[in-house]
Scaffold this motif. Structure first.
Motif, PDB file in Angstrom:
ATOM      1  N   ARG A   1      46.561  30.337  55.658  1.00  0.00           N
ATOM      2  CA  ARG A   1      45.139  30.599  55.454  1.00  0.00           C
ATOM      3  C   ARG A   1      44.966  32.011  54.900  1.00  0.00           C
ATOM      4  N   LEU A   2      44.004  32.168  54.000  1.00  0.00           N
ATOM      5  CA  LEU A   2      43.816  33.440  53.305  1.00  0.00           C
ATOM      6  C   LEU A   2      42.419  33.985  53.548  1.00  0.00           C
ATOM      7  N   THR A   3      42.351  35.286  53.778  1.00  0.00           N
ATOM      8  CA  THR A   3      41.090  36.029  53.747  1.00  0.00           C
ATOM      9  C   THR A   3      41.136  36.977  52.556  1.00  0.00           C
ATOM     10  N   ILE A   4      40.111  36.973  51.741  1.00  0.00           N
ATOM     11  CA  ILE A   4      39.966  37.930  50.640  1.00  0.00           C
ATOM     12  C   ILE A   4      38.938  38.961  51.066  1.00  0.00           C
ATOM     13  N   ALA A   5      39.341  40.234  51.042  1.00  0.00           N
ATOM     14  CA  ALA A   5      38.464  41.316  51.483  1.00  0.00           C
ATOM     15  C   ALA A   5      38.090  42.206  50.309  1.00  0.00           C
ATOM     16  N   ILE A   6      36.807  42.529  50.203  1.00  0.00           N
ATOM     17  CA  ILE A   6      36.325  43.509  49.232  1.00  0.00           C
ATOM     18  C   ILE A   6      35.680  44.641  50.019  1.00  0.00           C
ATOM     19  N   CYS A   7      36.282  45.813  49.952  1.00  0.00           N
ATOM     20  CA  CYS A   7      35.735  46.993  50.618  1.00  0.00           C
ATOM     21  C   CYS A   7      34.893  47.757  49.594  1.00  0.00           C
ATOM     22  N   THR A   8      33.638  48.001  49.897  1.00  0.00           N
ATOM     23  CA  THR A   8      32.723  48.522  48.885  1.00  0.00           C
ATOM     24  C   THR A   8      31.732  49.500  49.505  1.00  0.00           C
ATOM     25  N   ARG A   9      31.133  50.299  48.629  1.00  0.00           N
ATOM     26  CA  ARG A   9      30.104  51.247  49.100  1.00  0.00           C
ATOM     27  C   ARG A   9      29.089  51.495  47.986  1.00  0.00           C
ATOM     28  N   GLU A  10      27.911  50.982  48.154  1.00  0.00           N
ATOM     29  CA  GLU A  10      26.776  51.264  47.268  1.00  0.00           C
ATOM     30  C   GLU A  10      27.075  50.960  45.796  1.00  0.00           C
ATOM     31  N   ARG A  11      27.734  49.830  45.537  1.00  0.00           N
ATOM     32  CA  ARG A  11      27.997  49.414  44.150  1.00  0.00           C
ATOM     33  C   ARG A  11      27.605  47.943  44.020  1.00  0.00           C
ATOM     34  N   ALA A  12      26.327  47.707  44.194  1.00  0.00           N
ATOM     35  CA  ALA A  12      25.824  46.343  44.322  1.00  0.00           C
ATOM     36  C   ALA A  12      26.066  45.512  43.066  1.00  0.00           C
ATOM     37  N   THR A  13      25.863  46.084  41.893  1.00  0.00           N
ATOM     38  CA  THR A  13      26.020  45.317  40.658  1.00  0.00           C
ATOM     39  C   THR A  13      27.461  44.865  40.479  1.00  0.00           C
ATOM     40  N   LEU A  14      28.412  45.781  40.721  1.00  0.00           N
ATOM     41  CA  LEU A  14      29.825  45.421  40.607  1.00  0.00           C
ATOM     42  C   LEU A  14      30.202  44.383  41.659  1.00  0.00           C
ATOM     43  N   LEU A  15      29.710  44.559  42.873  1.00  0.00           N
ATOM     44  CA  LEU A  15      30.023  43.614  43.954  1.00  0.00           C
ATOM     45  C   LEU A  15      29.524  42.216  43.609  1.00  0.00           C
ATOM     46  N   ASP A  16      28.317  42.121  43.081  1.00  0.00           N
ATOM     47  CA  ASP A  16      27.766  40.818  42.719  1.00  0.00           C
ATOM     48  C   ASP A  16      28.647  40.134  41.681  1.00  0.00           C
ATOM     49  N   ARG A  17      29.176  40.914  40.739  1.00  0.00           N
ATOM     50  CA  ARG A  17      30.017  40.350  39.677  1.00  0.00           C
ATOM     51  C   ARG A  17      31.326  39.811  40.232  1.00  0.00           C
ATOM     52  N   VAL A  18      32.000  40.578  41.100  1.00  0.00           N
ATOM     53  CA  VAL A  18      33.278  40.097  41.633  1.00  0.00           C
ATOM     54  C   VAL A  18      33.064  38.902  42.552  1.00  0.00           C
ATOM     55  N   LEU A  19      31.974  38.880  43.303  1.00  0.00           N
ATOM     56  CA  LEU A  19      31.708  37.728  44.163  1.00  0.00           C
ATOM     57  C   LEU A  19      31.407  36.476  43.327  1.00  0.00           C
ATOM     58  N   ASP A  20      30.747  36.658  42.196  1.00  0.00           N
ATOM     59  CA  ASP A  20      30.541  35.520  41.292  1.00  0.00           C
ATOM     60  C   ASP A  20      31.883  34.935  40.851  1.00  0.00           C
ATOM     61  N   SER A  21      32.866  35.821  40.562  1.00  0.00           N
ATOM     62  CA  SER A  21      34.170  35.331  40.112  1.00  0.00           C
ATOM     63  C   SER A  21      34.960  34.669  41.231  1.00  0.00           C
ATOM     64  N   LEU A  22      34.561  34.898  42.481  1.00  0.00           N
ATOM     65  CA  LEU A  22      35.245  34.309  43.637  1.00  0.00           C
ATOM     66  C   LEU A  22      34.549  33.050  44.160  1.00  0.00           C
ATOM     67  N   ASP A  23      33.427  32.684  43.568  1.00  0.00           N
ATOM     68  CA  ASP A  23      32.655  31.553  44.097  1.00  0.00           C
ATOM     69  C   ASP A  23      33.491  30.284  44.195  1.00  0.00           C
ATOM     70  N   GLY A  24      34.379  30.053  43.237  1.00  0.00           N
ATOM     71  CA  GLY A  24      35.185  28.840  43.263  1.00  0.00           C
ATOM     72  C   GLY A  24      36.236  28.818  44.354  1.00  0.00           C
ATOM     73  N   PHE A  25      36.525  29.992  44.957  1.00  0.00           N
ATOM     74  CA  PHE A  25      37.551  30.064  46.001  1.00  0.00           C
ATOM     75  C   PHE A  25      36.980  29.883  47.394  1.00  0.00           C
ATOM     76  N   SER A  26      35.673  29.976  47.537  1.00  0.00           N
ATOM     77  CA  SER A  26      35.083  30.071  48.876  1.00  0.00           C
ATOM     78  C   SER A  26      35.333  28.834  49.729  1.00  0.00           C
ATOM     79  N   ARG A  27      35.579  27.691  49.108  1.00  0.00           N
ATOM     80  CA  ARG A  27      35.855  26.496  49.910  1.00  0.00           C
ATOM     81  C   ARG A  27      37.302  26.450  50.402  1.00  0.00           C
ATOM     82  N   HIS A  28      38.146  27.331  49.865  1.00  0.00           N
ATOM     83  CA  HIS A  28      39.556  27.356  50.253  1.00  0.00           C
ATOM     84  C   HIS A  28      39.888  28.508  51.204  1.00  0.00           C
TER      85      HIS A  28
END
Length: 399
Positions: A78-105
């Motif tokens: 089982r895998l956990t993907i972690a994104i550690c971030t601070r006040e970079r909402a636009t960039l965070l939204d973009r990387v989470l969009d690219s991870l949407d297909g992985f969320s069921r796995h």
């Protein structure tokens, strides 16, 4: 119409227009098989031909791996993907969009590090499959430790918020775990997201974050090539841990992080020491005799610094972070003093060689950027790790 300076294409598809491109990424079925940077004065046709010639060799290796390097059974890790971030909402939204297909796995965890606003929380709320974790103490390694303690996966992968993840990333990760079930760490390829500015091109010309397109295995004191032949151990192995990968695309067996106490929170603290944590962890994994795998099919695209001043700060942080990391090794492993001195000599000679070539007009990096890296190295050598330990201890006591 203005054409992109970085052309990312599948070489099995119809030809693409490379007019004016500074960089080419050739892919086969989504996997990068060649990365080309235009040489000074190189014509479009020659640039494309050279890149495709490299792609043909790597594509053949890719085909052979698909045929012969097949796991006996799929991994159930089982895998956990972690994104550690601070006040970079636009960039965070973009990387989470690219991870949407992985969320069921797998589990996707966002660590909001010392937030000043609710911007990160608001982004995570728009991605309901993600888990939000607030870590009030500032520091990237502090956030990384909070992530593995919160995670539920057998493995935890760390991705930076300024990357975009390739669609094949998850399948490539799971295939690597199936092939190397006892590995301690896995790193992947980092490609440029764009090459629109001189700063981004300069960074890639020096190698960027790329570590090549050939898979590699390091096994606690030995380097095993892609062909499987054992090489003699480097006398400074594994201190030169920058060769093993980069912190914006790395994964660890979570039980191993627990065994070795997690990341060193005196490294990668943000200003004034924004670096060293990934290097230190790669070293500690290999020092324990664990395997570290580099799998280029597990690729992401990184948004490089767009201006020269930002690139100068990055090179300064590289020198500072690397020598602070050596300071951490010196504190923990006093018996490695001779090896650390050898590492410092190697680094200094390599840096001087690059600086001389730059002054002679034959280098890829301007002298000012190399001098910034050298200044950072001197600061790191002159006790930055010890100063950071003191700062972090005072921060904990104050908190």
């Amino acid at each position: 119409m203005r054409l992109p300076r970085l052309v990312d294409f599948d070489w099995t598809q119809p030809p693409v227009n490379v007019e004016g491109a500074w960089g080419l990424v050739a892919r086969r079925l989504g996997r990068a098989v060649a990365v080309g940077l235009r040489r000074d004065g190189e014509r479009d046709a020659a640039f494309l031909e050279r890149t495709l010639a490299e792609a043909s060799g790597h594509a053949m290796v890719d085909i052979l791996r698909e045929t012969w390097c097949v796991p006996s059974q799929p991994s159930t890790a089982r895998l956990t993907i972690a994104i550690c971030t601070r006040e970079r909402a636009t960039l965070l939204d973009r990387v989470l969009d690219s991870l949407d297909g992985f969320s069921r796995h797998c589990e996707i965890l966002v660590v909001d590090n010392a937030p000043l606003t609710s911007a990160t929380y608001d982004v995570v709320a728009r991605h309901p499959a993600c888990v939000y974790l607030r870590e009030p103490a500032a520091g990237l390694d502090i956030a990384r430790n909070a992530a593995w303690r919160k995670a539920t996966g057998d493995w935890i992968a760390y991705l930076d918020d300024d990357v975009v993840v390739d669609p094949d990333w998850y399948d490539s990760f799971m295939r690597t775990v199936a092939l190397f079930p006892s590995a301690g760490a896995i790193t992947g390829l980092i490609l440029p997201l764009s090459l629109e500015t001189d700063a981004q091109v300069l960074f890639e010309k020096r190698g960027g974050f790329r570590r090549g397109l050939v898979p590699r295995v390091w096994r606690g004191g030995e380097h095993v090539s892609a062909e499987g032949y054992m090489h003699e151990s480097d006398p400074i192995f594994p201190l030169g841990s920058g060769q093993f990968g980069t912190g914006c695309n790395m994964a660890f067996r979570r039980s191993l992080l627990a065994e070795i106490g997690g990341f060193d929170e005196a490294l990668d603290t943000g200003a004034p020491l924004p670096g060293g944590g990934d290097l230190d962890m790669f070293f500690r994994v290999l020092d324990r005799g664990e395997s570290l795998i580099y799998e280029p099919a597990m690729s992401v695209r990184h948004e490089h610094r767009t201006d020269i001043e930002g690139l100068r700060r990055q090179y300064h942080s590289w020198g500072l972070g690397f020598f602070a990391y050596l300071g951490a090794v010196r504190v923990r492993y006093p018996g490695r003093s001779q090896q650390i001195r050898a590492m410092i000599r190697w680094w200094t000679m390599d840096w001087l060689r690059s600086l001389v070539l730059s002054w002679l007009g034959r280098g890829t990096t301007p002298p000012g950027l190399l001098l910034a890296e050298g200044r950072g190295a001197i600061e790191g050598y002159l006790g930055e790790y010890q100063r950071s330990r003191t700062r972090m201890r005072e921060q904990r006591e104050g908190r």
